[in-house]
Scaffold this motif. Structure first.
Motif, mmCIF file in Angstrom:
data_model
loop_
_atom_site.group_PDB
_atom_site.id
_atom_site.type_symbol
_atom_site.label_atom_id
_atom_site.label_comp_id
_atom_site.label_asym_id
_atom_site.label_seq_id
_atom_site.Cartn_x
_atom_site.Cartn_y
_atom_site.Cartn_z
ATOM 1 N N PRO A 38 10.022 -3.485 5.953
ATOM 2 C CA PRO A 38 8.570 -3.235 5.994
ATOM 3 C C PRO A 38 8.122 -2.106 5.077
ATOM 4 C CG PRO A 38 9.626 -2.499 8.019
ATOM 5 C CD PRO A 38 10.644 -3.275 7.265
ATOM 6 N N ARG A 39 9.082 -1.281 4.625
ATOM 7 C CA ARG A 39 8.731 -0.191 3.715
ATOM 8 C C ARG A 39 9.813 -0.074 2.653
ATOM 9 N NH1 ARG A 39 7.700 4.921 6.932
ATOM 10 N NH2 ARG A 39 6.098 3.507 7.740
ATOM 11 N N VAL A 40 9.403 0.059 1.392
ATOM 12 C CA VAL A 40 10.338 0.233 0.292
ATOM 13 C C VAL A 40 9.914 1.416 -0.564
ATOM 14 C CG1 VAL A 40 10.986 -2.208 0.205
ATOM 15 C CG2 VAL A 40 9.078 -1.390 -1.209
ATOM 16 N N ALA A 59 0.855 -1.189 0.000
ATOM 17 C CA ALA A 59 0.000 0.000 0.000
ATOM 18 C C ALA A 59 0.883 1.228 0.000
ATOM 19 C CB ALA A 59 -0.924 0.001 1.214
ATOM 20 N N ILE A 60 0.560 2.186 -0.848
ATOM 21 C CA ILE A 60 1.374 3.386 -0.982
ATOM 22 C C ILE A 60 1.159 4.286 0.229
ATOM 23 C CG2 ILE A 60 1.807 5.450 -2.363
ATOM 24 C CD1 ILE A 60 1.026 3.841 -4.830
ATOM 25 N N ARG A 61 2.235 4.530 0.977
ATOM 26 C CA ARG A 61 2.174 5.389 2.163
ATOM 27 C C ARG A 61 2.330 6.860 1.781
ATOM 28 N NH1 ARG A 61 3.125 5.798 7.811
ATOM 29 N NH2 ARG A 61 2.758 3.570 7.997
ATOM 30 N N SER A 62 3.246 7.151 0.854
ATOM 31 C CA SER A 62 3.478 8.543 0.467
ATOM 32 C C SER A 62 3.891 8.590 -0.992
ATOM 33 C CB SER A 62 4.566 9.188 1.338
ATOM 34 O OG SER A 62 5.814 8.546 1.145
ATOM 35 N N ALA A 63 3.642 9.738 -1.633
ATOM 36 C CA ALA A 63 3.996 9.937 -3.037
ATOM 37 C C ALA A 63 4.458 11.376 -3.210
ATOM 38 C CB ALA A 63 2.805 9.642 -3.940
ATOM 39 N N ALA A 64 5.707 11.555 -3.650
ATOM 40 C CA ALA A 64 6.276 12.890 -3.864
ATOM 41 C C ALA A 64 6.519 13.079 -5.354
ATOM 42 C CB ALA A 64 7.587 13.034 -3.096
ATOM 43 N N ARG A 65 5.950 14.135 -5.906
ATOM 44 C CA ARG A 65 6.123 14.395 -7.334
ATOM 45 C C ARG A 65 7.554 14.849 -7.612
ATOM 46 N NH1 ARG A 65 2.900 18.770 -11.214
ATOM 47 N NH2 ARG A 65 4.033 18.224 -13.119
ATOM 48 N N GLU A 82 6.705 5.678 -1.456
ATOM 49 C CA GLU A 82 7.099 4.746 -0.411
ATOM 50 C C GLU A 82 5.905 3.845 -0.134
ATOM 51 O OE1 GLU A 82 8.615 6.949 2.934
ATOM 52 O OE2 GLU A 82 10.650 6.794 2.129
ATOM 53 N N VAL A 83 6.194 2.559 -0.046
ATOM 54 C CA VAL A 83 5.146 1.546 0.014
ATOM 55 C C VAL A 83 5.310 0.706 1.275
ATOM 56 C CG1 VAL A 83 4.284 -0.553 -1.116
ATOM 57 C CG2 VAL A 83 4.883 1.452 -2.492
ATOM 58 N N ASP A 84 4.229 0.538 2.009
ATOM 59 C CA ASP A 84 4.209 -0.406 3.124
ATOM 60 C C ASP A 84 4.008 -1.806 2.556
ATOM 61 O OD1 ASP A 84 4.525 1.527 5.119
ATOM 62 O OD2 ASP A 84 2.361 1.910 5.230
ATOM 63 N N VAL A 85 4.957 -2.691 2.828
ATOM 64 C CA VAL A 85 4.907 -4.037 2.280
ATOM 65 C C VAL A 85 3.906 -4.869 3.082
ATOM 66 C CG1 VAL A 85 6.220 -6.121 1.798
ATOM 67 C CG2 VAL A 85 7.287 -3.876 1.481
ATOM 68 N N LEU A 86 2.856 -5.327 2.415
ATOM 69 C CA LEU A 86 1.852 -6.184 3.045
ATOM 70 C C LEU A 86 2.210 -7.659 2.905
ATOM 71 C CD1 LEU A 86 -1.352 -4.338 1.758
ATOM 72 C CD2 LEU A 86 -0.102 -3.962 3.891
ATOM 73 N N LEU A 112 -2.388 8.895 -5.230
ATOM 74 C CA LEU A 112 -1.682 7.641 -5.027
ATOM 75 C C LEU A 112 -1.677 7.189 -3.569
ATOM 76 C CD1 LEU A 112 1.424 8.297 -7.309
ATOM 77 C CD2 LEU A 112 -0.644 7.009 -7.868
ATOM 78 N N LYS A 113 -1.647 8.118 -2.660
ATOM 79 C CA LYS A 113 -1.494 7.758 -1.250
ATOM 80 C C LYS A 113 -2.635 6.853 -0.789
ATOM 81 C CE LYS A 113 -0.862 9.745 3.351
ATOM 82 N NZ LYS A 113 -0.773 11.010 4.142
#
Length: 286
Positions: A96-98, A56-62, A81-85, A115-116
């Motif tokens: 846990p996050r990539v 799940a996408i935690r944050s998105a920076a343009r 940045e994605v929280d790995v489920l 996206l978030k």
């Protein structure tokens, strides 16, 4: 140098720039025609990707300016940045996050989707020396999560690593046709080359008054019990997307002209029965 700048430099060194497709979102649902990808596209992605990530996408920076170099018209680049489920495919685990870069298609109004918080499946490769960074393997390597897509991806990932997984087809070794005792009777055998040198062969049987019958054998023994592969399986994919359009002349060097003609006809019968390799090289739609 910022984390985003470092990640951008890594991603731009790839042979193919990645793109993104955000996951389930009411904004996207109204403009997407078909959320289910075809088998070939999914298999291509699974086979290319050492890592298949449910996240799940935690944050998105343009990304703007010089750091957005190479973004195609109608897209915007983001560092997410994605929280790995879960790790659908891969060994050694993940943090846990990539993070990774995605080039997001804009909608008809020229706006990027939010996206978030979106859940997606990412097909990626690790980045050497940076365990929290990954790189998407192709332009359609982030897909919106759905139960159907998740099940299909997991099924293909299991098939790929199974001990009896069909090998990658690299070409045709030799082929021959043996006439039968009756007019219109005969058998063609076609021996394939594979990446692991595993034996794979096609057999096509002709009987008077009957339609040709064909099958594929994975092993040294070829008998009448060989059957065609079921569509949308890894064996079907290997054949439909790996076989050349026609028998090469080198495969028929020791075959008499009439028998060679029948072998070519039988090979085309198999190609038609398999059908085309759809979706190859296509990007997913919104």
């Amino acid at each position: 140098m910022s984390l985003v700048t470092i990640s951008l430099a890594i991603a731009l060194s790839a042979p193919v720039p990645p793109t993104a497709i955000p996951s389930q979102n009411p904004q996207l649902a109204a403009i997407r025609n078909d959320p289910r990808l075809d088998y070939v596209t999914i298999a291509d992605l699974v086979l290319q990707a050492p890592l298949v990530i449910d996240g799940a996408i935690r944050s998105a920076a343009r990304i703007r300016g010089a750091e957005a170099l190479g973004v195609a018209p109608g897209r915007e680049r983001y560092y997410v940045e994605v929280d790995v489920l879960g790790l659908v495919r891969g060994t050694g685990g993940l943090p846990p996050r990539v993070g990774y870069l995605v080039d997001v298609p804009l909608d008809a109004r020229g706006r990027a989707p939010r996206l978030k918080g979106l859940r997606m499946i990412a097909f990626a490769r690790p980045v050497a020396g940076r365990p929290a960074q990954v790189q998407l393997v192709s332009l359609d390597a982030q897909q919106p999560w759905s139960p159907e897509l998740d099940a299909q991806v997991r099924a293909i990932a299991r098939e790929v690593v199974a001990p009896d997984a069909p090998p990658q087809i690299t070409g045709i070794g030799n082929a021959f046709h043996v006439p039968g005792t009756l007019p219109g009777e005969g058998e063609t055998q076609i021996f394939l080359t594979t990446a692991r040198n595993d034996p794979v062969s096609l057999s096509i049987l002709r009987r008077p008054g009957q339609a040709p019958r064909w099958g594929v054998a994975l092993g040294e023994i070829v008998d009448d019990s060989a059957e065609p592969p079921r569509r949308d399986t890894l064996l079907w994919y290997r054949l439909a997307c790996g076989l050349p359009d026609a028998l090469p002349e080198t495969a028929l060097q020791s075959t008499e002209p009439d028998a060679a003609m029948l072998a070519r006809e039988d090979y085309q019968f198999v190609r038609r029965a398999l059908g085309p390799c759809p979706g190859r090289g296509a990007t997913a739609t919104y």
